[in-house]
Every structure is written in C-alpha cells, then in structure tokens.
Design a protein around this motif. Structure first.
Motif, PDB file in Angstrom:
ATOM      1  N   VAL A 107       0.916 135.147 -10.498  1.00  0.00           N
ATOM      2  CA  VAL A 107       2.125 135.313 -11.320  1.00  0.00           C
ATOM      3  C   VAL A 107       1.817 136.138 -12.561  1.00  0.00           C
ATOM      4  O   VAL A 107       2.590 137.024 -12.956  1.00  0.00           O
ATOM      5  N   ALA A 108       0.678 135.870 -13.208  1.00  0.00           N
ATOM      6  CA  ALA A 108       0.301 136.639 -14.396  1.00  0.00           C
ATOM      7  C   ALA A 108       0.129 138.115 -14.066  1.00  0.00           C
ATOM      8  O   ALA A 108       0.554 138.999 -14.828  1.00  0.00           O
ATOM      9  N   GLN A 109      -0.488 138.417 -12.920  1.00  0.00           N
ATOM     10  CA  GLN A 109      -0.662 139.810 -12.511  1.00  0.00           C
ATOM     11  C   GLN A 109       0.688 140.494 -12.320  1.00  0.00           C
ATOM     12  O   GLN A 109       0.904 141.627 -12.761  1.00  0.00           O
ATOM     13  N   ALA A 110       1.627 139.791 -11.663  1.00  0.00           N
ATOM     14  CA  ALA A 110       2.945 140.374 -11.421  1.00  0.00           C
ATOM     15  C   ALA A 110       3.700 140.596 -12.726  1.00  0.00           C
ATOM     16  O   ALA A 110       4.378 141.612 -12.904  1.00  0.00           O
ATOM     17  N   VAL A 111       3.599 139.654 -13.660  1.00  0.00           N
ATOM     18  CA  VAL A 111       4.307 139.787 -14.932  1.00  0.00           C
ATOM     19  C   VAL A 111       3.752 140.953 -15.745  1.00  0.00           C
ATOM     20  O   VAL A 111       4.506 141.760 -16.310  1.00  0.00           O
ATOM     21  N   VAL A 112       2.431 141.066 -15.797  1.00  0.00           N
ATOM     22  CA  VAL A 112       1.817 142.157 -16.567  1.00  0.00           C
ATOM     23  C   VAL A 112       2.108 143.507 -15.924  1.00  0.00           C
ATOM     24  O   VAL A 112       2.366 144.495 -16.624  1.00  0.00           O
ATOM     25  N   ASP A 113       2.085 143.570 -14.593  1.00  0.00           N
ATOM     26  CA  ASP A 113       2.386 144.840 -13.920  1.00  0.00           C
ATOM     27  C   ASP A 113       3.814 145.292 -14.202  1.00  0.00           C
ATOM     28  O   ASP A 113       4.095 146.499 -14.223  1.00  0.00           O
ATOM     29  N   THR A 114       4.719 144.360 -14.412  1.00  0.00           N
ATOM     30  CA  THR A 114       6.106 144.716 -14.739  1.00  0.00           C
ATOM     31  C   THR A 114       6.248 145.216 -16.165  1.00  0.00           C
ATOM     32  O   THR A 114       7.220 145.889 -16.491  1.00  0.00           O
ATOM     33  N   GLY A 115       5.278 144.884 -17.032  1.00  0.00           N
ATOM     34  CA  GLY A 115       5.362 145.268 -18.436  1.00  0.00           C
ATOM     35  C   GLY A 115       5.843 144.156 -19.338  1.00  0.00           C
ATOM     36  O   GLY A 115       6.144 144.406 -20.509  1.00  0.00           O
ATOM     37  N   ASP A 116       5.898 142.928 -18.831  1.00  0.00           N
ATOM     38  CA  ASP A 116       6.366 141.795 -19.622  1.00  0.00           C
ATOM     39  C   ASP A 116       5.187 141.056 -20.243  1.00  0.00           C
ATOM     40  O   ASP A 116       4.029 141.416 -20.068  1.00  0.00           O
ATOM     41  N   ARG A 117       5.517 139.951 -20.938  1.00  0.00           N
ATOM     42  CA  ARG A 117       4.522 139.176 -21.663  1.00  0.00           C
ATOM     43  C   ARG A 117       4.269 137.857 -20.931  1.00  0.00           C
ATOM     44  O   ARG A 117       5.193 137.263 -20.377  1.00  0.00           O
ATOM     45  N   VAL A 118       3.020 137.388 -20.971  1.00  0.00           N
ATOM     46  CA  VAL A 118       2.647 136.149 -20.299  1.00  0.00           C
ATOM     47  C   VAL A 118       1.707 135.360 -21.202  1.00  0.00           C
ATOM     48  O   VAL A 118       0.867 135.928 -21.891  1.00  0.00           O
ATOM     49  N   GLY A 119       1.890 134.036 -21.213  1.00  0.00           N
ATOM     50  CA  GLY A 119       1.032 133.135 -21.968  1.00  0.00           C
ATOM     51  C   GLY A 119       0.495 132.037 -21.071  1.00  0.00           C
ATOM     52  O   GLY A 119       0.903 131.898 -19.913  1.00  0.00           O
TER      53      GLY A 119
END
Length: 268
Positions: A107-119
């Motif tokens: 999930v973190a990989q997908a969020v970062v690839d989209t350009g969003d933020r993850v914690g």
C-alpha cells in the motif's frame, strides 16, 4: 480518497481555486487573475467590444494522505499450536505480522507512486509515529519501520486512546481481528470522519489437531466472524491478505476506488 486534500501541489484536483488542469468555470477578469488565464475566444464571443475579459478558472492540485496502522501486538502462524509461544514457527510459512508487513509495504508503494503522502503507526510500540510524507526516501523509512515491527511485552496493555492521525487521512488497519481492540479503533476513527480500510492478515490455518484446540479455535473463529460481520454491517471494507485471497487484493482495492468515485463523499 479522503474527503479533504492538503497542499498546493499533487496529483488530485482539490475543491478550491488554484493552478491546476481541471476546469471549474469561466469568470469575468478580477484583480489578481493572471493574464495567461484569459480565454480570448470566450471574451470575443461574450464581449465583442472587449469591455469585459473572461478567464478560465481551474481547481488547485493537492495531495491525499494515508496512515498505515500495523497491529503488531501478536504474531500468529498457520499452526494454532504455536500461538502461545509453544513450539517453533516454520521459516517458510508467513505469519500474520509477515503478511501485515507485506500488505503495508504494498500500500505504501502504491501511495508513493501516485504522489501522495503516507505515514506509519505501530500499535504495539508506544513511540512517536512516522508522520505522513511523500518521496522515495520517506518510503524507505516506512519500510524500515515495518521491518522493526514486532510484538512486545507491553502489547497486552489496553490502549486508552487510539493513535492520533491527521484530520484528512485515510486509515489502513492491518490486523488479525482476534480481539475487540481493532473494532474499537475503527469505530473511533470513523466517528472522527476518517475513511477506514481493514486488511485481514490472519494466515490460512492448518487443520487443527486435538479436541481442546478444536473447541478453542471454534470459539475464537465465531467471535472473529462476529467482528467481521459488524464491520460489514457498518460499511467498513475488509480485504483479505492471505493465501489465494492475496492475489485478488489488488482487484478488491480497485473496486473500492471505483465505488468511491461513483459516490463522491460517501465511503463504499
């Protein structure tokens, strides 16, 4: 997608005016509008004498935030006989925490690839959470935090208040749902307005040997099914991440995203 976005740049159109690619409307020129925003075709059509200039107003771009909450209070394997520390876990069989790490990293990989933020937040370790951010360097920090996740002696204590997450974040909870604590956390976050997605990380179990273990697992399984039914009744999506279900998790996520796009402002 959360109900509110943040930042002045990002991959998603926000609800406020700003520099972006999605058209909002055509509006008369006002002080502060940029000259490059003037729509000369609309101006010539609506005001042939050029008494009024018209500009194209767009929605601003913004980022979405996601918080990964890993329930590392327990680490159970496919063999129910090893759940209380008896016996040895096989290294070739993933445990619930292994599945949680894999799911959270995906999930973190997908969020970062989209350009969003993850914690990242760990329920077992009472430490400062990793705040949401973006970029490859931050993704490495998230993966490093997932690698350090493990059960601790303090994990059995009751957490008085749930982890604090940003007001505009989607919460992904990775848990086995073997007790009522995840259900309480989900209800608290949803009461605060956060969309919540639960990822079920309980591995596929081996056949249970022994009458006493069979009775114990039957009671535990019925209680767990009650929690899953309660989440389904409250509209909380639950995605299974074990065995053959793990290969269909991506399709399940895409279905949830399409449902949210068809019904904006309402979580599927």
């Amino acid at each position: 997608m959360p109900r509110r976005l943040r930042g002045l740049t990002g991959p998603h159109p926000a609800r406020r005016l700003g520099d972006g690619s999605e058209l909002r409307d055509i509006h008369p020129f006002t002080p502060g509008d940029r000259l490059r925003r003037i729509d000369w075709r609309t101006t010539a059509r609506r005001s042939p004498e050029l008494d009024t200039l018209y500009v194209r107003r767009t929605y601003a771009q913004a980022e979405a935030s996601a918080v990964l909450v890993v329930d590392s209070r327990d680490d159970v394997g496919p063999d129910i006989r090893t759940w209380r520390g008896y016996g040895t876990l096989r290294v070739d069989e993933p445990t619930s925490l292994d599945l949680a790490r894999h799911a959270a990293a995906s999930v973190a990989q997908a969020v970062v690839d989209t350009g969003d933020r993850v914690g990242l937040e760990d329920l077992a370790r009472r430490r400062r959470p990793l705040p949401p951010a973006s970029g490859r360097r931050h993704l490495r920090r998230v993966i490093h935090g997932l690698a350090l996740a493990h059960p601790t002696d303090r994990a059995t204590g009751h957490r008085v208040r749930p982890p604090q997450v940003p007001a505009d974040a989607v919460v992904y909870l990775f848990t086995t749902l073997l007790d009522d604590e995840p259900l309480r956390l989900v209800r608290t976050w949803r009461a605060a307005g956060h969309p919540v997605v639960v990822v079920d990380t309980l591995p596929d179990l081996h056949p249970v040997i022994g009458n006493h273990l069979r009775i114990a697992w039957r009671i535990t399984r019925l209680e767990r099914e009650d929690r899953l039914a309660a989440l389904d009744g409250e509209g909380v999506p639950v995605i299974r991440w074990a065995g053959s279900e793990r290969h269909r998790a991506a399709t399940r996520f895409e279905t949830l995203a399409r449902t949210a796009q068809r019904t904006p402002g309402r979580h599927p």
